[in-house]
Design a protein around this motif. Structure first.
Motif, mmCIF file in Angstrom:
data_model
loop_
_atom_site.group_PDB
_atom_site.id
_atom_site.type_symbol
_atom_site.label_atom_id
_atom_site.label_comp_id
_atom_site.label_asym_id
_atom_site.label_seq_id
_atom_site.Cartn_x
_atom_site.Cartn_y
_atom_site.Cartn_z
ATOM 1 N N GLU A 1 7.398 -0.646 -0.998
ATOM 2 C CA GLU A 1 6.782 -0.357 0.683
ATOM 3 C C GLU A 1 6.339 1.184 0.639
ATOM 4 O O GLU A 1 5.387 1.099 1.401
ATOM 5 N N GLU A 2 7.308 1.941 0.467
ATOM 6 C CA GLU A 2 7.151 3.704 0.983
ATOM 7 C C GLU A 2 5.992 3.509 -0.405
ATOM 8 O O GLU A 2 4.947 5.191 0.366
ATOM 9 N N ILE A 3 5.212 3.506 -1.680
ATOM 10 C CA ILE A 3 4.576 3.621 -2.060
ATOM 11 C C ILE A 3 3.488 2.907 -1.677
ATOM 12 O O ILE A 3 1.682 3.963 -1.315
ATOM 13 N N ALA A 4 3.494 1.799 -1.113
ATOM 14 C CA ALA A 4 2.053 1.333 -0.133
ATOM 15 C C ALA A 4 1.892 2.019 1.000
ATOM 16 O O ALA A 4 0.503 2.126 1.663
ATOM 17 N N GLN A 5 2.325 2.755 1.501
ATOM 18 C CA GLN A 5 2.768 3.096 2.869
ATOM 19 C C GLN A 5 1.495 4.417 2.668
ATOM 20 O O GLN A 5 1.177 4.719 3.515
ATOM 21 N N GLN A 6 2.084 5.291 1.649
ATOM 22 C CA GLN A 6 2.017 6.954 1.279
ATOM 23 C C GLN A 6 0.818 6.505 0.767
ATOM 24 O O GLN A 6 -0.355 7.599 0.651
ATOM 25 N N GLY B 1 -0.477 -6.272 2.370
ATOM 26 C CA GLY B 1 -0.984 -7.588 3.440
ATOM 27 C C GLY B 1 0.146 -7.107 4.391
ATOM 28 O O GLY B 1 -0.028 -7.239 5.668
ATOM 29 N N PHE B 2 1.525 -6.851 4.508
ATOM 30 C CA PHE B 2 1.980 -6.894 6.082
ATOM 31 C C PHE B 2 2.390 -5.582 6.036
ATOM 32 O O PHE B 2 1.907 -4.762 7.239
ATOM 33 N N ALA C 1 -1.187 -4.153 6.513
ATOM 34 C CA ALA C 1 -1.773 -4.954 7.593
ATOM 35 C C ALA C 1 -1.884 -5.793 8.620
ATOM 36 O O ALA C 1 -2.271 -4.940 9.534
ATOM 37 N N GLY C 2 -0.661 -5.905 8.425
ATOM 38 C CA GLY C 2 -0.080 -7.077 9.815
ATOM 39 C C GLY C 2 0.318 -6.296 10.794
ATOM 40 O O GLY C 2 0.362 -6.737 12.095
ATOM 41 N N SER C 3 1.693 -4.861 10.519
ATOM 42 C CA SER C 3 1.072 -4.067 11.636
ATOM 43 C C SER C 3 0.366 -3.291 11.799
ATOM 44 O O SER C 3 0.837 -1.974 12.504
ATOM 45 N N ASP C 4 -1.039 -3.250 11.639
ATOM 46 C CA ASP C 4 -1.644 -2.182 11.756
ATOM 47 C C ASP C 4 -1.908 -0.956 11.409
ATOM 48 O O ASP C 4 -2.434 0.265 11.750
ATOM 49 N N GLN C 5 -1.068 -0.748 9.809
ATOM 50 C CA GLN C 5 -0.765 0.632 9.533
ATOM 51 C C GLN C 5 -1.713 0.553 8.503
ATOM 52 O O GLN C 5 -1.792 1.594 7.962
ATOM 53 N N LEU C 6 -2.541 -0.760 7.618
ATOM 54 C CA LEU C 6 -3.456 -1.087 6.781
ATOM 55 C C LEU C 6 -4.738 -1.669 7.441
ATOM 56 O O LEU C 6 -4.345 -2.029 8.270
ATOM 57 N N LEU D 1 -1.411 -14.658 3.256
ATOM 58 C CA LEU D 1 0.138 -14.669 4.039
ATOM 59 C C LEU D 1 0.684 -13.487 4.159
ATOM 60 O O LEU D 1 1.528 -13.184 5.313
ATOM 61 N N SER D 2 0.613 -12.473 3.388
ATOM 62 C CA SER D 2 1.602 -11.247 3.954
ATOM 63 C C SER D 2 1.850 -10.819 5.439
ATOM 64 O O SER D 2 2.071 -10.257 6.587
ATOM 65 N N TYR D 3 -0.032 -10.851 5.609
ATOM 66 C CA TYR D 3 -0.336 -10.450 6.890
ATOM 67 C C TYR D 3 -0.107 -11.075 8.169
ATOM 68 O O TYR D 3 0.158 -10.536 8.880
#
Length: 219
Positions: A11-16, A45-46, A48-53, A159-161
């Motif tokens: 998750e950190e890698i995806a955020q960074q 996707g997760f 993106a669901g929290s508006d970070q991507l 699904l994850s979004y």
């Protein structure tokens, strides 16, 4: 493979690294490199669901990574996969005739396997090289690989979004892993049972033949 890398790290890698993490994650997984591409895609996707991507950019990168990875895998299988498959088969005591039969069986179901294989653990990695080994016509492979990539990415990212706003990412990854593993076991049974049955029949024929020849000689 996500067991080797903690979900928090993914998750950190995806955020960074954002969209690059999604693109490279699934591309490298399709090349057989031990990268948890599906988990990275779910994390994208997760987020993106929290508006970070951005949802559409995550989806586009997942589709592009899966499509390109599949194409690379196809050409690897086309130009060097059969000799490698024979060597691997020897380790597991598969005869060349059995592997040739498996290749023929794959050829008959190549389009379905390339498409559906996107949703199955390990087969997502090996379906494209197997298509190359089976010399599946490239235009046909390109079509079903692209359709499979779009379908898989759309399901995983959406699904994850959506569900990610209701349940934790850990639960999403657990559900996806269970489904992929169950699907993989079904495919293994579908392949292994015919091979076992064929091997058993060949053994029975080998045992009966000397007896028949001996009776014929006595007669």
């Amino acid at each position: 493979m996500s067991d080797l890398i903690s979900l928090e790290t993914i998750e950190e890698i995806a955020q960074q690294y954002g969209y690059w993490a999604v693109f490279l994650g699934i591309l490298l997984e399709n090349l057989g490199i031990p990268i948890p591409g599906e988990t990275v895609t779910l994390a994208g996707g997760f987020l993106a669901g929290s508006d970070q991507l951005n949802y559409w950019l995550v989806l586009a990168n997942a589709v592009l990574g899966a499509t390109l990875g599949g194409n690379f895998g196809y050409w690897i299988g086309r130009y060097g996969g059969w000799p490698l498959l024979l060597k691997i088969g020897q380790l597991f005591r598969f005869r060349e005739e059995q592997l040739a039969s498996l290749r023929e069986q794959f050829s008959k179901n190549a389009a379905k396997t390339v498409f559906v294989g996107r949703f199955i653990a390990l087969l997502r990695v090996f379906a494209s090289p197997l298509a190359g080994i089976a010399e599946m016509p490239y235009p046909q492979f390109l079509l079903y690989n692209t359709l499979g990539a779009v379908a898989w990415a759309s399901v995983m990212v959406t699904l994850s979004y959506v569900a990610g706003q209701i349940v934790p990412l850990e639960k999403l990854v657990e559900w996806a892993s269970r489904f992929a593993l169950l699907s993989f076991l079904v495919v293994v049974a579908w392949i292994a049972i015919p091979l076992w049955w064929e091997s058993r029949k060949a053994k029975e024929v080998a045992e009966v033949t000397p007896v028949v020849e001996e009776n014929a000689a006595d007669g």
